[in-house]
Scaffold this active site. Structure first.
Site, short mmCIF file in Angstrom:
data_model
loop_
_atom_site.label_atom_id
_atom_site.label_comp_id
_atom_site.label_asym_id
_atom_site.label_seq_id
_atom_site.Cartn_x
_atom_site.Cartn_y
_atom_site.Cartn_z
N HIS A 174 0.82 -1.21 0.00
CA HIS A 174 0.00 0.00 0.00
C HIS A 174 0.85 1.27 0.00
CE1 HIS A 174 -3.71 -2.23 0.64
NE2 HIS A 174 -3.09 -2.92 1.60
N CYS A 240 0.14 2.13 -5.47
CA CYS A 240 -0.79 3.06 -6.11
C CYS A 240 -0.19 4.44 -6.27
CB CYS A 240 -2.07 3.17 -5.29
SG CYS A 240 -3.16 1.76 -5.49
#
Length: 266
Positions: A174, A240
């Protein structure tokens, strides 16, 4: 969408590709993207025919912006102050920054429990020192991600090669969770020549050297470039990027780091 499970008796990347072809968000990480850039169509402003305009001399502004929407033919090296952009969809993986070393031979054991696994990833430049768990496909056919409750956890796609083996090993993590920055918050800072270390349960330590980095939209993903089989031992580290959508709790883009095995020990 039905779940897609990689077949058991194919090569690691053949097992990986069916699910990885699915574009979509991966929760906090996401593993797909595409370019949002496209050439604007001609506009007839009434000053003459489009056919005549096509043969007119370009203006200074047109000349200055002629390459503004052309994607580069290769993945960029990244670096301080460099804007990350996607390469052309048909661009190959970037060339190795340092001479490559032969992959580590695959273990002879047939027992899944006895096979070595990656256990930790260290990236000195961005102060990453994180455990590696295993991720696989979700029930919706998407690549899984580490639990958001463990922001420092990374995930190795268990049907991709073992880091140090032949082919591209896939590790994701993440960039952030709802509580703040996560393990790969600074991944976009990496550049060609930076070092990534992956430790394995068999005591071997692999050093990968970054060869390139790109940011690409999730709506299309350079699947072959990221997941396609390679003759060398390579690594893809993915998180991301882009704009965060508070409604869907996902980002518009992905950051993809490409690296090649340059040293091993143990």
């Amino acid at each position: 969408m039905t779940e897609q499970k990689p077949p058991e008796e194919t090569t690691p990347m053949q097992r990986a590709l069916p699910g990885l072809l699915i574009a979509g968000s991966l929760g906090g990480v996401g593993l797909v993207m595409v370019s949002l850039l496209s050439l604007a169509p001609p506009v007839d402003d009434g000053s003459g025919s489009l056919a005549a305009a096509a043969h007119a001399e370009p203006t200074k502004v047109e000349v200055a912006n002629a390459g503004a929407f052309v994607l580069p033919a290769t993945v960029g090296p990244g670096g301080k102050g460099k804007v990350l952009t996607p390469a052309r969809p048909d661009a190959p993986p970037p060339l190795a920054a340092l001479p490559v070393v032969p992959p580590i031979p695959a273990p002879k054991t047939t027992s899944a429990k006895a096979k070595p696994k990656p256990t930790r990833i260290k990236i000195p430049k961005i102060k990453v020192n994180a455990p590696i768990g295993a991720v696989t496909m979700t029930s919706k056919g998407k690549l899984g991600t580490p639990s958001p409750s463990k922001p420092n956890q990374t995930g190795w796609y268990r049907y991709s090669p073992l880091p140090g083996g032949v082919g591209p090993a896939i590790i994701n993590g993440h960039v952030s969770t709802r509580k703040g920055p996560a393990v790969f918050d600074r991944l976009r800072e990496l550049a060609k020549g930076d070092q990534i270390y992956v430790y394995r349960s068999d005591g071997k330590v692999t050093r990968f050297t970054v060869s390139g980095i790109e940011q690409t939209s999730k709506t299309t993903f350079p699947t072959n470039r990221v997941y396609g089989n390679t003759a060398n031992s390579e690594l893809r580290v993915i998180t991301c990027g882009g704009v965060y959508n508070k409604t869907t709790h996902s980002y518009t883009d992905n950051i993809v780091v490409y690296a090649t095995l340059s040293k091993k020990k143990g």
